[in-house]
Design a protein around this motif. Sequence first.
Motif, short mmCIF file in Angstrom:
data_model
loop_
_atom_site.label_atom_id
_atom_site.label_comp_id
_atom_site.label_asym_id
_atom_site.label_seq_id
_atom_site.Cartn_x
_atom_site.Cartn_y
_atom_site.Cartn_z
N HIS A 33 95.14 19.24 79.40
CA HIS A 33 95.61 20.54 79.37
C HIS A 33 96.17 21.07 80.45
O HIS A 33 96.78 21.87 80.66
N SER A 34 96.28 20.04 81.77
CA SER A 34 97.21 20.24 82.75
C SER A 34 98.60 20.21 82.77
O SER A 34 99.27 20.82 83.31
N GLY A 35 98.94 19.41 81.43
CA GLY A 35 100.44 19.37 81.02
C GLY A 35 101.29 18.56 81.73
O GLY A 35 102.40 18.39 81.49
N LEU A 36 100.61 17.55 82.61
CA LEU A 36 101.26 16.58 83.21
C LEU A 36 102.06 15.82 82.38
O LEU A 36 103.41 15.60 82.57
N PHE A 37 101.43 15.25 81.46
CA PHE A 37 101.95 14.00 80.77
C PHE A 37 102.91 14.68 79.76
O PHE A 37 103.97 14.27 79.45
N SER A 41 106.65 13.35 78.99
CA SER A 41 107.22 13.35 77.44
C SER A 41 108.53 14.05 77.34
O SER A 41 109.37 13.33 76.70
N GLN A 42 108.56 15.15 78.15
CA GLN A 42 109.82 15.77 77.80
C GLN A 42 111.16 15.19 78.64
O GLN A 42 111.96 14.94 78.17
N ARG A 43 110.69 14.46 79.69
CA ARG A 43 111.59 13.54 80.39
C ARG A 43 112.04 12.41 79.58
O ARG A 43 113.18 11.91 79.57
N ILE A 44 111.00 11.76 78.84
CA ILE A 44 111.45 10.70 77.89
C ILE A 44 112.38 11.02 76.91
O ILE A 44 113.47 10.40 76.47
N LEU A 45 112.26 12.26 76.48
CA LEU A 45 113.21 12.90 75.37
C LEU A 45 114.46 13.06 75.79
O LEU A 45 115.62 12.74 75.04
N LEU A 46 114.55 13.72 76.98
CA LEU A 46 115.75 14.00 77.79
C LEU A 46 116.65 12.30 78.10
O LEU A 46 117.62 12.52 77.95
N TYR A 67 107.50 3.99 69.92
CA TYR A 67 105.94 4.02 70.00
C TYR A 67 104.95 3.41 69.07
O TYR A 67 104.27 2.35 69.62
N ARG A 68 105.40 3.40 67.92
CA ARG A 68 104.73 2.80 66.87
C ARG A 68 105.10 1.31 66.81
O ARG A 68 104.31 0.41 66.62
N ARG A 69 106.25 0.77 67.01
CA ARG A 69 106.68 -0.58 66.82
C ARG A 69 106.49 -1.33 68.15
O ARG A 69 106.21 -2.67 68.06
N HIS A 70 106.68 -0.63 69.40
CA HIS A 70 106.80 -1.51 70.38
C HIS A 70 105.54 -0.83 71.47
O HIS A 70 105.65 -1.55 72.66
N GLY A 71 105.07 -0.08 71.48
CA GLY A 71 103.92 0.33 72.20
C GLY A 71 104.42 1.48 73.23
O GLY A 71 103.61 2.43 73.39
N THR A 72 105.77 1.44 73.85
CA THR A 72 106.01 2.68 74.46
C THR A 72 107.43 2.69 74.20
O THR A 72 108.28 1.78 73.60
N THR A 73 107.94 3.73 74.62
CA THR A 73 109.55 3.91 74.37
C THR A 73 110.46 2.94 75.36
O THR A 73 111.33 2.31 75.06
N LEU A 74 109.95 2.84 76.76
CA LEU A 74 110.35 1.96 77.51
C LEU A 74 110.57 0.57 76.86
O LEU A 74 111.67 0.06 76.99
N ARG A 75 109.46 -0.07 76.31
CA ARG A 75 109.40 -1.45 75.69
C ARG A 75 110.71 -1.27 74.44
O ARG A 75 111.36 -2.39 74.65
N GLY A 76 110.81 -0.26 73.67
CA GLY A 76 111.67 -0.07 72.74
C GLY A 76 113.02 -0.06 73.25
O GLY A 76 113.95 -1.01 72.86
N LEU A 89 111.91 4.66 84.64
CA LEU A 89 110.72 4.85 85.17
C LEU A 89 110.91 5.95 86.35
O LEU A 89 110.20 7.13 86.27
N ASP A 90 111.83 5.81 87.09
CA ASP A 90 112.07 6.89 88.11
C ASP A 90 112.61 8.15 87.36
O ASP A 90 112.01 9.19 87.91
N TYR A 91 113.36 8.11 86.30
CA TYR A 91 113.69 9.29 85.74
C TYR A 91 112.39 9.94 85.10
O TYR A 91 112.27 11.33 85.05
N VAL A 92 111.78 9.20 84.19
CA VAL A 92 110.66 9.80 83.41
C VAL A 92 109.45 10.32 84.46
O VAL A 92 108.68 11.49 83.87
N HIS A 93 109.21 9.92 85.65
CA HIS A 93 108.35 10.21 86.38
C HIS A 93 108.76 11.25 87.51
O HIS A 93 107.94 11.47 88.33
N ASP A 94 109.92 11.49 87.59
CA ASP A 94 110.34 12.84 88.40
C ASP A 94 109.91 14.00 87.82
O ASP A 94 110.51 14.85 87.15
N ILE A 95 108.47 14.22 88.11
CA ILE A 95 108.11 15.51 87.54
C ILE A 95 107.46 16.36 88.51
O ILE A 95 107.01 15.73 89.86
#
Length: 238
Positions: A33-37, A41-46, A67-76, A89-95
């Motif tokens: 419920h912290s909303g951190l992840f 998620s939003q950065r991944i979509l962007l 996510y379904r076929r590769h486990g993560t967006t990054l792997r895909g 990784l730098d982009y999606v973790h810039d939160i």
Amino acid sequence: MSENPLSTDPALARFADIRSWVFDLDDTLYPSHSGLFGQVSQRILLYLQGFLAISPEAAALVRADYYRRHGTTLRGLIVEHGITPDAFLDYVHDIDHSVLTPDPALVAAIARLPGRRFIFTNGSRSHAERILSRIGFDAPFDDIFDIVRAGFVPKPHPDTYARFLSDNDIDPASAVMFEDLPRNLEVPKSLGMATVLVVPRGTGAVPVEAWEAAANTGHIDHLTDDLGVFLGRIAPRP
């Protein structure tokens, strides 16, 4: 001195033999419920929108597919587009990590656990270190095994668990894994590890996607909506 619940509660008896404590990071070591992840998620979509030049709706579909076929967006993105992982990784973790607050009860409970403690995450080490700092951890973990160490092959791929266990010389029979994603506990359970699913606060249901065969929960030994309280039962204050 309080009575040790490991000697009185049959449900917790397995933990008396645990000497390797393995924790996922996001939505496991801090409450969902912290909303951190959600920020991640939003950065991944962007990222998907910009990289693939697609609409927000299309990006959501691509992410779900990867996510379904590769486990993560990054792997895909690595498999299907050959991207450079570091930039992603730098982009999606810039939160904004300030949404996390110190959790002294959790920190103290983990510090009291007998044996070794590990972080096993599909995120980056730097992301993990920032989160651990915000929660209040100093240096209680013996290793942070991140997606880079995994060769960018994420959980739930069996090879990644094998690499993690081998790198840290862990006997699965004396290990437990804490996760917020049910499917990431299937391999640990098959290897002989104890498993604990961490669910959102105030819920008692196993969160799964429709395609994940919701009826199959045999790989989940324990379920908790408060990791600090659960660990406090295992390693009570003296």
